[in-house]
Design an enzyme around this catalytic site. Structure first.
Site, short mmCIF file in Angstrom:
data_model
loop_
_atom_site.label_atom_id
_atom_site.label_comp_id
_atom_site.label_asym_id
_atom_site.label_seq_id
_atom_site.Cartn_x
_atom_site.Cartn_y
_atom_site.Cartn_z
N ALA A 48 -3.55 -0.52 6.70
CA ALA A 48 -4.93 -0.97 6.94
C ALA A 48 -5.88 0.04 6.32
O ALA A 48 -5.52 1.20 6.11
CB ALA A 48 -5.20 -1.09 8.43
N THR A 51 1.11 3.57 2.31
CA THR A 51 1.81 3.89 3.56
C THR A 51 3.08 3.04 3.65
O THR A 51 4.16 3.56 3.98
CB THR A 51 0.90 3.65 4.78
N GLY A 61 -6.00 -2.60 -1.32
CA GLY A 61 -5.03 -2.73 -2.41
C GLY A 61 -5.07 -4.10 -3.06
O GLY A 61 -4.29 -4.38 -3.98
N GLU A 87 -1.31 -10.96 2.56
CA GLU A 87 -1.07 -10.17 3.77
C GLU A 87 -1.48 -10.96 5.02
O GLU A 87 -0.78 -10.94 6.03
CB GLU A 87 -1.87 -8.87 3.73
N GLY A 124 0.80 -1.22 0.00
CA GLY A 124 0.00 0.00 0.00
C GLY A 124 0.83 1.27 0.00
O GLY A 124 2.07 1.22 0.03
N ASP A 170 2.48 -3.52 8.16
CA ASP A 170 1.52 -3.44 7.05
C ASP A 170 0.56 -2.27 7.28
O ASP A 170 0.49 -1.72 8.39
CB ASP A 170 0.73 -4.76 6.96
#
Ligand code: 5RP
Length: 226
Positions: free
Chosen positions: A83, A29, A97, A103, A27, A81
């Protein structure tokens, strides 16, 4: 918002210690985390990573992060990860995504799961963000009907990208389900898993150890769940 994502991605790189084998999420971030880890590797940080998507593998390769297949690893020390929604208990909706399956597998193989997100992702309850459900293409319309019949979600649609059906890294489809307010994520998750054709749901329940949240004023808030 982008600044908050960048701040949290860079901040979270501090949790990655020399010699660790980690999982890297997917993603916008996590993108900042990958860039930061790339910089630190050039300064001598030695890590190995298992990526959660083809896109993350591509970015990590570019950043000079050594990658490994999950099958070559016993356990991961840590996965970081993003969210799409995080409730006060740390339960999450993920899969915006499209990488939810890999994940979840990587998160489940990790001793610790740290979530990085901007403060807009914090919600009092899950469900405003449509819940992604990864399904086998064969007979997916049967799955659609069964999800609606379950009564948990009012509306759903097959995910598309550029007018084409979105295909996941594992050659599945995604149904985005409008559930509005998910009162009982555990029951919803089990109900969806009982439908033949469902591969995985974007509900990540009781998996996160902590969230690293990028705030509007540039500060970072850490929320611990276990
Ligand atoms: C991908 C995901 C991502 O972690 C989630 O969509 C958050 O992404 P971003 O950091 O771009 O907002 O679950 O499958």
């Amino acid at each position: 918002m982008e600044e908050a994502k960048k701040n949290t991605g860079i901040y979270a790189a501090d949790f990655v210690k020399h010699g660790m084998t980690i999982g890297i999420g997917t993603g916008t971030t996590v993108y900042w985390l990958i860039l930061e880890l790339g910089k630190r590797i050039k300064q001598g940080l030695n890590i190995i990573a298992v990526p959660t998507s083809k896109e993350t593998a591509r970015l990590a390769n570019e950043a000079g992060i050594s990658l490994l297949d999950l099958n070559a690893v016993d356990r991961l020390s840590l996965t970081i990860d993003g969210a799409d929604e995080i409730d006060p208990k740390g339960n999450m909706i993920k899969g915006g995504g499209g990488a939810l399956l890999q994940e979840k597998i990587v998160a489940a193989a990790s001793d610790e799961l740290i979530i990085i997100a901007d403060h807009f992702k914090l919600v009092p309850y899950l469900g405003k963000f449509p819940l992604p459900v990864e399904v086998i293409p064969f007979g997916y319309k049967q799955v659609q009907k069964k999800i609606i019949d379950s009564g948990f979600c009012e509306k759903l649609w097959l995910r598309k990208k550029n007018d084409e059906i979105f295909i996941t890294d594992h050659h599945h489809y995604i149904l985005d389900c409008e559930c509005e307010k998910i009162n009982d994520p555990v029951t919803l998750n089990s109900t969806l898993h009982l439908i033949p054709g469902v591969v995985e749901t974007g509900l990540f329940i009781n998996m996160a150890n902590k969230s690293v949240i990028g705030l509007e004023d540039g500060k970072i808030e850490i929320i611990k769940y276990k």
